[in-house]
Design a protein around this motif. Structure first.
Motif, PDB file in Angstrom:
ATOM      1  N   LYS A  84       6.851  10.246   5.791  1.00 36.94           N
ATOM      2  CA  LYS A  84       7.704   9.463   4.890  1.00 36.94           C
ATOM      3  C   LYS A  84       9.155   9.354   5.347  1.00 36.94           C
ATOM      4  CE  LYS A  84       5.277   9.256   0.574  1.00 36.94           C
ATOM      5  NZ  LYS A  84       4.295  10.305   0.337  1.00 36.94           N
ATOM      6  N   ASP A 118       0.680  10.889   6.229  1.00 36.80           N
ATOM      7  CA  ASP A 118       1.713   9.920   6.575  1.00 36.80           C
ATOM      8  C   ASP A 118       3.019  10.649   6.857  1.00 36.80           C
ATOM      9  OD1 ASP A 118       2.785  10.439   4.108  1.00 36.80           O
ATOM     10  OD2 ASP A 118       2.885   8.361   3.473  1.00 36.80           O
ATOM     11  N   GLY A 122      -3.249   3.279   0.462  1.00 37.42           N
ATOM     12  CA  GLY A 122      -1.908   3.673   0.900  1.00 37.42           C
ATOM     13  C   GLY A 122      -1.447   2.829   2.075  1.00 37.42           C
ATOM     14  N   ASP A 123      -0.154   2.780   2.251  1.00 41.43           N
ATOM     15  CA  ASP A 123       0.421   2.044   3.380  1.00 41.43           C
ATOM     16  C   ASP A 123       1.420   2.974   4.046  1.00 41.43           C
ATOM     17  OD1 ASP A 123       1.497   0.208   5.114  1.00 41.43           O
ATOM     18  OD2 ASP A 123       1.805  -1.345   3.607  1.00 41.43           O
ATOM     19  N   PRO A 124       1.248   3.412   5.278  1.00 36.58           N
ATOM     20  CA  PRO A 124       0.356   2.911   6.324  1.00 36.58           C
ATOM     21  C   PRO A 124      -0.963   3.674   6.536  1.00 36.58           C
ATOM     22  CG  PRO A 124       1.999   4.334   7.317  1.00 36.58           C
ATOM     23  CD  PRO A 124       2.235   4.380   5.838  1.00 36.58           C
ATOM     24  N   GLU A 125      -1.355   4.546   5.614  1.00 37.83           N
ATOM     25  CA  GLU A 125      -2.610   5.281   5.829  1.00 37.83           C
ATOM     26  C   GLU A 125      -3.802   4.346   6.063  1.00 37.83           C
ATOM     27  OE1 GLU A 125      -0.419   5.834   3.499  1.00 37.83           O
ATOM     28  OE2 GLU A 125      -0.361   7.931   2.853  1.00 37.83           O
ATOM     29  N   TYR A 135      -6.028   7.077  -4.653  1.00 36.48           N
ATOM     30  CA  TYR A 135      -5.366   7.774  -3.550  1.00 36.48           C
ATOM     31  C   TYR A 135      -4.886   9.116  -4.091  1.00 36.48           C
ATOM     32  CZ  TYR A 135      -1.190   8.367  -0.424  1.00 36.48           C
ATOM     33  OH  TYR A 135      -0.201   8.818   0.410  1.00 36.48           O
ATOM     34  N   ARG A 188      -4.407   2.638  -5.445  1.00 39.72           N
ATOM     35  CA  ARG A 188      -4.562   1.588  -4.420  1.00 39.72           C
ATOM     36  C   ARG A 188      -4.659   2.225  -3.047  1.00 39.72           C
ATOM     37  NH1 ARG A 188       0.163   2.570  -2.082  1.00 39.72           N
ATOM     38  NH2 ARG A 188       1.658   3.599  -3.433  1.00 39.72           N
ATOM     39  N   ASN A 202      -2.120   7.494  -6.414  1.00 37.63           N
ATOM     40  CA  ASN A 202      -1.835   6.073  -6.314  1.00 37.63           C
ATOM     41  C   ASN A 202      -3.119   5.327  -6.662  1.00 37.63           C
ATOM     42  OD1 ASN A 202       0.851   6.407  -5.453  1.00 37.63           O
ATOM     43  ND2 ASN A 202       0.188   6.683  -3.347  1.00 37.63           N
ATOM     44  N   GLY A 207       8.902   3.958   3.007  1.00 38.36           N
ATOM     45  CA  GLY A 207       7.541   3.673   2.557  1.00 38.36           C
ATOM     46  C   GLY A 207       6.509   4.388   3.411  1.00 38.36           C
TER      47      GLY A 207
HETATM   48  N1  GLY Z   1       2.077   6.012   2.179  1.00 38.02           N
HETATM   49  C1  GLY Z   1       2.229   6.328   0.814  1.00 38.02           C
HETATM   50  C2  GLY Z   1       1.887   5.267  -0.130  1.00 38.02           C
HETATM   51  O1  GLY Z   1       1.232   4.290   0.183  1.00 38.02           O
HETATM   52  O2  GLY Z   1       2.283   5.385  -1.272  1.00 38.02           O
END
Ligand code: GLY
Ligand code: AMP
Length: 416
Positions: free
Chosen positions: A214, A212, A289-292, A269, A287, A285, A226
């Motif tokens: 950041k 990603d 990831g966002d935006p992965e 993650y 959960r 993490n 994010g």
């Molecule tokens: N892209 C990093 C996260 O979801 O924490």
């Protein structure tokens, strides 16, 4: 099946969109969802952190499965509340979500089980933390212990910066309770790779690697966000590195959590740094990831419901998960000013002209029949293609067709 997805960002849109492809899924609710998700699911006006509200809705609507996607409800124990009420839920229970919710817990776990990560020390007293920083010298990294919306990490190039970060977190309360304790760790260098994995408590199946971006601006400049975009796979994540990660990081982490009596079920993650001395864990993490996720799930070929069920039933070893060989690129379009103050309610134009990408909605609403901006990250324009350069090209060709006042996006997603 009827499925309830918790959350309302680009990641949740990607999960909803992928679930819709399953012939087993007949209805999807999303709480709270967003303007784009509303095109594919029934949005329910309940906050993602409202455990009592979600529980009451689930008891009445009787979904066959609830997918808890964001970090906060996981850390608050939403999966525990659902499961204890007899409702099937995908995501780690509170005691396992701590691997993300407390950096000191994660670091202690790694130290205890010999999982490679940066050396560190934990402090609740700023004077002791400052002495430690002076003894270690800069560069050095200061991290708030708890969830801080991705803003709790200071990579300090000088001792002064590190000391200021400690004072802000411990004495200034910059992150509330999340910063009352800090982890101070050794500064590492190397490319960063995100590897997400499905975990059923015992078995683990990794997804294709991703990276990603950041920082807010091109060339990794500007404040942390994010995530301004992501792509998959990573160029750096060679098969030999994957093997090392599997043996020294992934499997040992899953085994360690089980040994600690906190079996992890859900998506784990691994934020990795590929240092000259080998891969190191930068963060966990609990959960997607966002935006992965927008990039990675675009490559999934297996029915996501089958994977979720296998995770919950502890049978991940019994299913095969296949992924497209295509590369994927997700470019986030954000509101001008993000990650600091920004305006909402800008009309989004050009979405109907998009031809080669799928546009995941992160922060949108529908007003008078039109999509308007409703958050910092607004859209995740995501394309796949046989090569990464082609996927990047496709995504940007569509990004350029979409307009809203003060739209901001990076022009170098995928190029690092
Ligand atoms: N892209 C990093 C996260 O979801 O924490
Ligand atoms: P996080 O909020 O935990 O994702 O951390 C934000 C960013 O800080 C990471 O993506 C890394 O670029 C950087 N970072 C975190 N820990 C370290 C470390 N020990 N050494 C160097 N950079 C780090």
């Amino acid at each position: 099946m009827k499925v309830l997805v918790i959350g309302g960002g680009g990641r949740e849109h990607a999960i909803v969109h992928t679930l819709r492809k399953s012939p087993k899924v007949e209805h999807i609710w999303c709480a709270p969802g967003n303007g784009g998700i509303a095109q594919e699911a029934e949005c329910v006006d309940i906050k993602a952190t409202d455990i009592d509200g979600v529980l009451a809705f689930a008891k009445a609507a009787q979904p066959d499965l609830v997918v808890v996607a964001p970090d906060d409800p996981l850390a608050l124990g939403m999966v525990d509340a659902l499961e204890d009420a007899g409702i099937r839920a995908f995501g780690p229970r509170k005691d396992a979500a701590l691997i993300e919710g407390s950096k000191s817990f994660a670091k202690e776990l790694m130290r205890k089980y010999g999982i490679p990560t940066a050396d560190y020390a934990v402090f609740e007293d700023s004077a002791a933390a400052i002495d430690y920083i002076k003894a270690q010298g800069a560069p050095i990294v200061v991290k708030a212990d708890g969830l801080a919306l991705g803003k709790g990490v200071t990579v300090a190039m000088t001792e002064e910066e590190a000391i200021a970060a400690v004072k802000d977190a411990i004495d200034g309360g910059a992150f509330g309770g999340a910063g009352a304790r800090v982890v101070i760790e050794q500064y590492l260098t190397g490319p960063e790779v995100s590897v997400l994995a499905f975990v059923d408590g015992v078995h683990l199946k990794t997804m294709p690697s991703a990276q990603d971006h950041k920082r807010a601006y091109d060339h990794d400049e500007g404040p942390n966000t994010g995530g301004m975009g992501a792509f998959s796979p990573s160029r750096y994540y060679a098969d030999t590195i994957e093997q090392v990660c599997m043996e020294t990081i992934f499997q040992p982490t899953v085994a360690a959590m089980a040994k600690e009596g906190r079996p992890f079920k859900g998506v784990l993650y691994f934020g990795l740094m590929l240092t000259p001395k080998g891969p190191r864990v930068i963060e966990y993490n609990a959960r997607f990831g966002d935006p992965e996720t927008q990039a990675v799930l675009s490559r999934l070929q297996t029915d996501l419901i089958d994977i979720f069920e296998a995770v919950i039933d502890g049978k991940l070893d019994e299913i095969a998960i296949s992924w497209s060989h295509d590369a994927a690129c997700c470019v986030c379009m954000a509101s001008g000013g993000y990650p600091k103050a920004y305006e909402k309610g800008k009309v989004i134009e050009g979405l109907d002209d998009v031809t080669d990408s799928f546009v995941f909605h992160a922060g949108t609403a529908v007003k008078d029949g039109a999509f308007v901006t409703n958050g910092g990250r607004v859209l995740g324009v995501t394309a796949t293609a046989p090569t990464l350069p082609a996927a990047i090209e496709r995504a940007y060709a569509d990004v350029r067709k979409i307009r809203f006042d003060q739209a901001h996006y990076r022009t170098d997603i995928g190029i690092k």
